[in-house]
Design a protein around this motif. Structure first.
Motif, PDB file in Angstrom:
ATOM      1  N   GLY A  12       0.811  -1.212   0.000  1.00  0.00           N
ATOM      2  CA  GLY A  12       0.000   0.000   0.000  1.00  0.00           C
ATOM      3  C   GLY A  12       0.841   1.257   0.000  1.00  0.00           C
ATOM      4  N   VAL A  13       1.926   1.250   0.752  1.00  0.00           N
ATOM      5  CA  VAL A  13       2.816   2.404   0.797  1.00  0.00           C
ATOM      6  C   VAL A  13       3.558   2.555  -0.526  1.00  0.00           C
ATOM      7  CG1 VAL A  13       4.838   3.405   1.941  1.00  0.00           C
ATOM      8  CG2 VAL A  13       3.059   2.289   3.301  1.00  0.00           C
ATOM      9  N   ARG A  14       4.053   1.453  -1.066  1.00  0.00           N
ATOM     10  CA  ARG A  14       4.769   1.510  -2.341  1.00  0.00           C
ATOM     11  C   ARG A  14       3.872   2.030  -3.464  1.00  0.00           C
ATOM     12  NH1 ARG A  14       9.650  -1.098  -2.552  1.00  0.00           N
ATOM     13  NH2 ARG A  14      10.243  -2.188  -0.641  1.00  0.00           N
ATOM     14  N   ALA A  15       2.578   1.758  -3.354  1.00  0.00           N
ATOM     15  CA  ALA A  15       1.640   2.187  -4.388  1.00  0.00           C
ATOM     16  C   ALA A  15       1.443   3.705  -4.408  1.00  0.00           C
ATOM     17  CB  ALA A  15       0.294   1.497  -4.189  1.00  0.00           C
ATOM     18  N   LEU A  16       1.927   4.397  -3.386  1.00  0.00           N
ATOM     19  CA  LEU A  16       1.803   5.852  -3.357  1.00  0.00           C
ATOM     20  C   LEU A  16       2.654   6.511  -4.436  1.00  0.00           C
ATOM     21  CD1 LEU A  16       1.900   6.381   0.525  1.00  0.00           C
ATOM     22  CD2 LEU A  16      -0.112   6.468  -0.980  1.00  0.00           C
ATOM     23  N   GLY A  17       3.674   5.803  -4.922  1.00  0.00           N
ATOM     24  CA  GLY A  17       4.425   6.260  -6.074  1.00  0.00           C
ATOM     25  C   GLY A  17       5.622   7.140  -5.792  1.00  0.00           C
ATOM     26  N   HIS A  18       6.000   7.290  -4.540  1.00  0.00           N
ATOM     27  CA  HIS A  18       7.169   8.094  -4.197  1.00  0.00           C
ATOM     28  C   HIS A  18       8.437   7.250  -4.345  1.00  0.00           C
ATOM     29  CE1 HIS A  18       6.058   5.737  -0.746  1.00  0.00           C
ATOM     30  NE2 HIS A  18       7.228   5.980  -0.176  1.00  0.00           N
ATOM     31  N   ALA A  19       9.589   7.908  -4.198  1.00  0.00           N
ATOM     32  CA  ALA A  19      10.866   7.195  -4.253  1.00  0.00           C
ATOM     33  C   ALA A  19      11.207   6.617  -2.886  1.00  0.00           C
ATOM     34  CB  ALA A  19      11.975   8.132  -4.714  1.00  0.00           C
ATOM     35  N   ILE A  20      11.880   5.486  -2.892  1.00  0.00           N
ATOM     36  CA  ILE A  20      12.302   4.829  -1.654  1.00  0.00           C
ATOM     37  C   ILE A  20      13.799   4.568  -1.740  1.00  0.00           C
ATOM     38  CG2 ILE A  20      12.017   2.825  -0.150  1.00  0.00           C
ATOM     39  CD1 ILE A  20       9.199   2.489  -1.324  1.00  0.00           C
ATOM     40  N   ALA A  21      14.536   5.022  -0.739  1.00  0.00           N
ATOM     41  CA  ALA A  21      15.994   4.886  -0.724  1.00  0.00           C
ATOM     42  C   ALA A  21      16.428   3.963   0.400  1.00  0.00           C
ATOM     43  CB  ALA A  21      16.655   6.252  -0.552  1.00  0.00           C
ATOM     44  N   GLY A  22      17.558   3.320   0.213  1.00  0.00           N
ATOM     45  CA  GLY A  22      18.071   2.414   1.228  1.00  0.00           C
ATOM     46  C   GLY A  22      18.733   3.114   2.392  1.00  0.00           C
ATOM     47  N   SER A  23      19.205   4.339   2.176  1.00  0.00           N
ATOM     48  CA  SER A  23      19.919   5.053   3.236  1.00  0.00           C
ATOM     49  C   SER A  23      19.996   6.530   2.887  1.00  0.00           C
ATOM     50  CB  SER A  23      21.341   4.497   3.402  1.00  0.00           C
ATOM     51  OG  SER A  23      22.148   4.887   2.289  1.00  0.00           O
ATOM     52  N   LEU A  24      20.397   7.327   3.867  1.00  0.00           N
ATOM     53  CA  LEU A  24      20.638   8.745   3.618  1.00  0.00           C
ATOM     54  C   LEU A  24      21.871   8.942   2.729  1.00  0.00           C
ATOM     55  CD1 LEU A  24      19.822  10.169   7.158  1.00  0.00           C
ATOM     56  CD2 LEU A  24      18.470  10.462   5.070  1.00  0.00           C
ATOM     57  N   HIS A  25      22.782   7.991   2.740  1.00  0.00           N
ATOM     58  CA  HIS A  25      23.916   8.050   1.815  1.00  0.00           C
ATOM     59  C   HIS A  25      23.417   7.988   0.369  1.00  0.00           C
ATOM     60  CE1 HIS A  25      26.920   7.823   4.948  1.00  0.00           C
ATOM     61  NE2 HIS A  25      26.377   6.722   5.435  1.00  0.00           N
ATOM     62  N   ASP A  26      22.383   7.158   0.133  1.00  0.00           N
ATOM     63  CA  ASP A  26      21.795   7.075  -1.205  1.00  0.00           C
ATOM     64  C   ASP A  26      21.156   8.406  -1.590  1.00  0.00           C
ATOM     65  OD1 ASP A  26      22.566   4.443  -1.382  1.00  0.00           O
ATOM     66  OD2 ASP A  26      20.592   3.629  -0.871  1.00  0.00           O
ATOM     67  N   VAL A  27      20.492   9.048  -0.629  1.00  0.00           N
ATOM     68  CA  VAL A  27      19.867  10.345  -0.900  1.00  0.00           C
ATOM     69  C   VAL A  27      20.933  11.384  -1.248  1.00  0.00           C
ATOM     70  CG1 VAL A  27      18.461  12.205   0.044  1.00  0.00           C
ATOM     71  CG2 VAL A  27      17.916   9.820   0.604  1.00  0.00           C
ATOM     72  N   ARG A  28      22.031  11.352  -0.529  1.00  0.00           N
ATOM     73  CA  ARG A  28      23.127  12.281  -0.831  1.00  0.00           C
ATOM     74  C   ARG A  28      23.654  12.045  -2.254  1.00  0.00           C
ATOM     75  NH1 ARG A  28      28.648  12.901  -0.712  1.00  0.00           N
ATOM     76  NH2 ARG A  28      29.406  14.868   0.167  1.00  0.00           N
ATOM     77  N   GLY A  29      23.799  10.781  -2.627  1.00  0.00           N
ATOM     78  CA  GLY A  29      24.252  10.459  -3.969  1.00  0.00           C
ATOM     79  C   GLY A  29      23.265  10.907  -5.038  1.00  0.00           C
ATOM     80  N   LEU A  30      21.987  10.892  -4.694  1.00  0.00           N
ATOM     81  CA  LEU A  30      20.949  11.354  -5.605  1.00  0.00           C
ATOM     82  C   LEU A  30      21.033  12.862  -5.823  1.00  0.00           C
ATOM     83  CD1 LEU A  30      18.166  10.720  -7.060  1.00  0.00           C
ATOM     84  CD2 LEU A  30      17.100  11.201  -4.854  1.00  0.00           C
ATOM     85  N   LEU A  31      21.319  13.604  -4.759  1.00  0.00           N
ATOM     86  CA  LEU A  31      21.324  15.064  -4.825  1.00  0.00           C
ATOM     87  C   LEU A  31      22.636  15.645  -5.345  1.00  0.00           C
ATOM     88  CD1 LEU A  31      19.487  15.857  -1.488  1.00  0.00           C
ATOM     89  CD2 LEU A  31      18.673  16.397  -3.777  1.00  0.00           C
ATOM     90  N   GLN A  32      23.727  14.948  -5.111  1.00  0.00           N
ATOM     91  CA  GLN A  32      25.057  15.483  -5.440  1.00  0.00           C
ATOM     92  C   GLN A  32      25.138  16.003  -6.882  1.00  0.00           C
ATOM     93  OE1 GLN A  32      28.372  15.265  -3.355  1.00  0.00           O
ATOM     94  NE2 GLN A  32      28.440  16.973  -4.796  1.00  0.00           N
TER      95      GLN A  32
END
Length: 226
Positions: free
Chosen positions: A201-221
């Motif tokens: 149900g949560v995955r169906a909301l369609g947002h992005a899901i990351a494994g860690s904040l390190h992944d988020v940093r890599g996304l933004l860099q």
């Protein structure tokens, strides 16, 4: 774990949840509740404790009352919060990667705010003792709005305080309740799950899901360096 992990444009601001996203406080608080409950002879199963994640103080109290009875709630909460206050004073541990992410955003001048279901006095104490308060221009809490998460109020307040349209904000959350709040505010959302894995149900909301904040940093860099 990553799902839909991409951003089309650089966010004009980043709004952070606090508990379970920046601070390893969900695990600590649930542990305090479990210990206090065991000492008082109350049955607080792990599944029940996990169901409290992301809830406001009022809803948490209501759910605990349903589990152990209204007469026992005050004593249990007093005992658990007394334990928790000791942990807060010592500084709740960070979630991995939070400082590196905040430093990246600060270096590139990206405005930052907190949107937390925790009441204001405790939220400020936790951020201060953890050494994170100075990274944020504003802290929006459940003390400041009429409706807690999953209503969008806290996120809308955080965006307004930064002077940024919610549609141009990136929200970072760990819990399904927080994800729903940020999506309702019209923000782009990346979820970094902590104790609760997102269900279908949560995955169906369609947002992005990351494994860690390190992944988020890599996304933004790359977006910030362009």
């Amino acid at each position: 774990m990553t799902a839909g992990l991409e951003l089309a444009v650089r966010p004009q601001a980043v709004i952070f949840d606090m508990d379970g996203l920046m601070l390893d406080s969900e695990r600590a608080l649930l542990g305090c509740l479990a210990q206090a409950g065991a000492e008082a002879g109350h049955d607080l199963p792990q599944a029940f404790l996990l169901s409290l994640i992301g809830s406001s103080d009022a809803l948490t109290r209501q759910r605990i009352a349903g589990q152990i009875g209204a007469d026992a709630v005050d004593g249990l909460l007093r005992a658990s919060y007394a334990r928790y206050d000791v942990l807060v004073a010592a500084g709740v541990p960070h979630r991995p990667g939070i400082v590196e992410l905040l430093e990246l955003l600060a270096a590139h001048g990206v405005p930052r705010a907190v949107a937390t279901s925790t009441r204001r006095p405790l939220a400020l104490r936790k951020l201060e003792s953890a050494g994170l308060l100075g990274y944020f221009e504003h802290v929006a809490t459940s003390s400041d709005v009429a409706h807690p998460k999953p209503a969008p109020d806290i996120y809308l307040l955080a965006a307004r305080s930064l002077g940024v349209d919610p549609r141009h904000c990136l929200a970072l959350e760990d819990s399904p309740t927080g994800v729903r709040a940020a999506l309702a505010a019209g923000m782009t959302v990346v979820q970094v799950p902590d104790l609760l894995e997102p269900d279908a149900g949560v995955r169906a909301l369609g947002h992005a899901i990351a494994g860690s904040l390190h992944d988020v940093r890599g996304l933004l860099q790359p977006l910030l360096s362009a």
